[in-house]
Design an enzyme around this catalytic site. Structure first.
Site, mmCIF file in Angstrom:
data_model
loop_
_atom_site.group_PDB
_atom_site.id
_atom_site.type_symbol
_atom_site.label_atom_id
_atom_site.label_comp_id
_atom_site.label_asym_id
_atom_site.label_seq_id
_atom_site.Cartn_x
_atom_site.Cartn_y
_atom_site.Cartn_z
ATOM 1 N N SER A 19 2.634 4.093 -7.257
ATOM 2 C CA SER A 19 3.004 2.531 -7.899
ATOM 3 C C SER A 19 2.749 1.595 -7.155
ATOM 4 O O SER A 19 4.455 2.195 -6.356
ATOM 5 C CB SER A 19 3.168 2.077 -9.428
ATOM 6 N N HIS A 60 -3.412 4.024 -2.361
ATOM 7 C CA HIS A 60 -4.465 3.064 -1.714
ATOM 8 C C HIS A 60 -4.999 3.668 -0.457
ATOM 9 O O HIS A 60 -6.155 3.744 -0.599
ATOM 10 C CB HIS A 60 -3.295 2.203 -1.513
ATOM 11 N N LEU A 83 0.698 -1.354 0.366
ATOM 12 C CA LEU A 83 -0.018 0.395 0.378
ATOM 13 C C LEU A 83 1.152 1.345 -0.149
ATOM 14 O O LEU A 83 2.246 1.248 0.628
ATOM 15 C CB LEU A 83 -0.890 0.038 1.102
ATOM 16 N N GLY A 140 -9.358 3.239 -8.526
ATOM 17 C CA GLY A 140 -8.005 4.558 -8.809
ATOM 18 C C GLY A 140 -9.328 4.336 -10.692
ATOM 19 O O GLY A 140 -8.193 3.872 -11.216
ATOM 20 N N GLU A 141 -8.188 6.020 -10.490
ATOM 21 C CA GLU A 141 -7.642 6.738 -11.832
ATOM 22 C C GLU A 141 -6.777 6.060 -12.637
ATOM 23 O O GLU A 141 -6.918 6.045 -13.920
ATOM 24 C CB GLU A 141 -8.835 8.155 -12.063
#
Ligand code: AMP
Length: 305
Positions: free
Chosen positions: A210, A58, A54, A172-173
């Protein structure tokens, strides 16, 4: 709760973690038993599916879910059926202990339930993906370069939604194509859940957060911000430059780059994800990039209008 943690976390070879208002479950029965005791017909149940490792991206989804729901479930499950390379699955970052600590530190915002299932809990004895037809959404971009990926995503999301039974689910976009596919899945299956799109969290350099970023060296990580730079330049050029010129410009930027290997660059209409040939003023467009640094695959996108 302590007793639950001890029983459930032992099977994950974890030291029991001191928790206050965070609950961790590894079996569907224990999760569903807890949810049944907390839920009322009026309560909103927010769900944030993740593969762990995470980061702030997140956590922004979890924070939003806490704000908008009485009960929040976060799942941590590295889904094997969405990986199209055994090596990628093997090297995918995993750090459950730290993940739980990060979620636990959010406790002042509300109580959070963490669901950490085994493969068997999600898939039973058949770890296989279903063949979905997402109306062509699955054939663009990621679908071209990661065949079967979205079949695996669709399979796991459908199973998790069935197990958790949320009223709201947060995506998430950052994974914009995935988001559109989940919306389509929910429509196709008439699942009674609202899909909430959350904006992309970035590092100060602009690099989209990421789980894979931790595999980059410090130098690579700062160099990787070039991906977002290219997207921002695309946005600047979008209103007055022909699309093929923009595409060529982006290709040239990465052609000269010894560290980043561009996999694809696309300007697409955001609902169909079809590659744009000409711009229709009433439609919305996004630019998408996938690139490699060594064997680390990075994706990002930006709204253009
Ligand atoms: P993952 O663990 O990579 O499967 O991601 C879980 C969820 O977090 C997905 O809905 C992702 O789109 C979302 N997510 C991942 N990175 C970011 C980010 N940088 N900003 C916002 N959401 C993100």
């Amino acid at each position: 709760i302590q007793k639950f943690m001890q029983i459930n976390c032992n099977s994950l070879s974890l030291q029991p973690i001191i928790v206050k208002s965070m609950k961790v479950f590894t079996t569907n029965q224990s999760l569903q038993f807890c949810l049944a005791s907390l839920k009322t017909p009026a309560s909103c149940l927010g769900f944030v599916p993740t593969m762990g490792a995470l980061h702030q991206g997140h956590l922004s989804l979890i924070k939003r879910a806490i704000k908008e729901n009485e009960i929040v479930v976060v799942s941590i499950f590295v889904n094997p059926t969405q990986f199209n390379s055994a090596g990628d699955l093997k090297t995918y970052p995993r750090n459950l202990k730290q993940d739980l600590k990060k979620i636990e530190s959010m406790e002042s915002l509300g109580e959070i339930i963490v669901y950490v299932p085994s493969e068997a809990a999600v898939y039973g004895n058949s770890v296989a993906k279903e063949a979905f037809d997402f109306g062509g959404l699955e054939l663009q971009m990621e679908g071209k370069f990661r065949p079967g990926h979205f079949q695996g995503v669709g399979t796991v999301v459908q199973k998790l939604l069935d197990i958790v039974g949320p009223t709201h689910a947060y995506f998430g976009e950052k994974d914009f194509q995935q988001l559109q596919i989940i919306k389509k899945l929910v429509k196709m299956t008439k699942a009674n859940v609202k899909i909430i799109a959350c904006s992309i969290e970035r590092e100060p350099s602009g690099l989209a957060m990421s789980s894979r970023n931790i595999r980059l060296t410090t130098g690579e990580r700062s160099h990787a911000s070039k991906i977002y730079e290219a997207l921002k330049m695309t946005k600047d050029k979008f209103s007055d430059t022909p699309l093929d010129e923009i595409t060529q410009w982006v290709a040239d930027q990465f052609e000269k780059d010894a560290i980043i290997n561009l996999e694809y660059f696309e300007i697409s209409e955001q609902l169909t994800l079809q590659s744009a040939n000409k711009i229709e003023p009433q439609k919305k467009y996004r630019a998408f990039i996938s690139a490699y640094i060594r064997n680390i695959r990075l994706i990002d996108n930006i709204a253009l209008n």
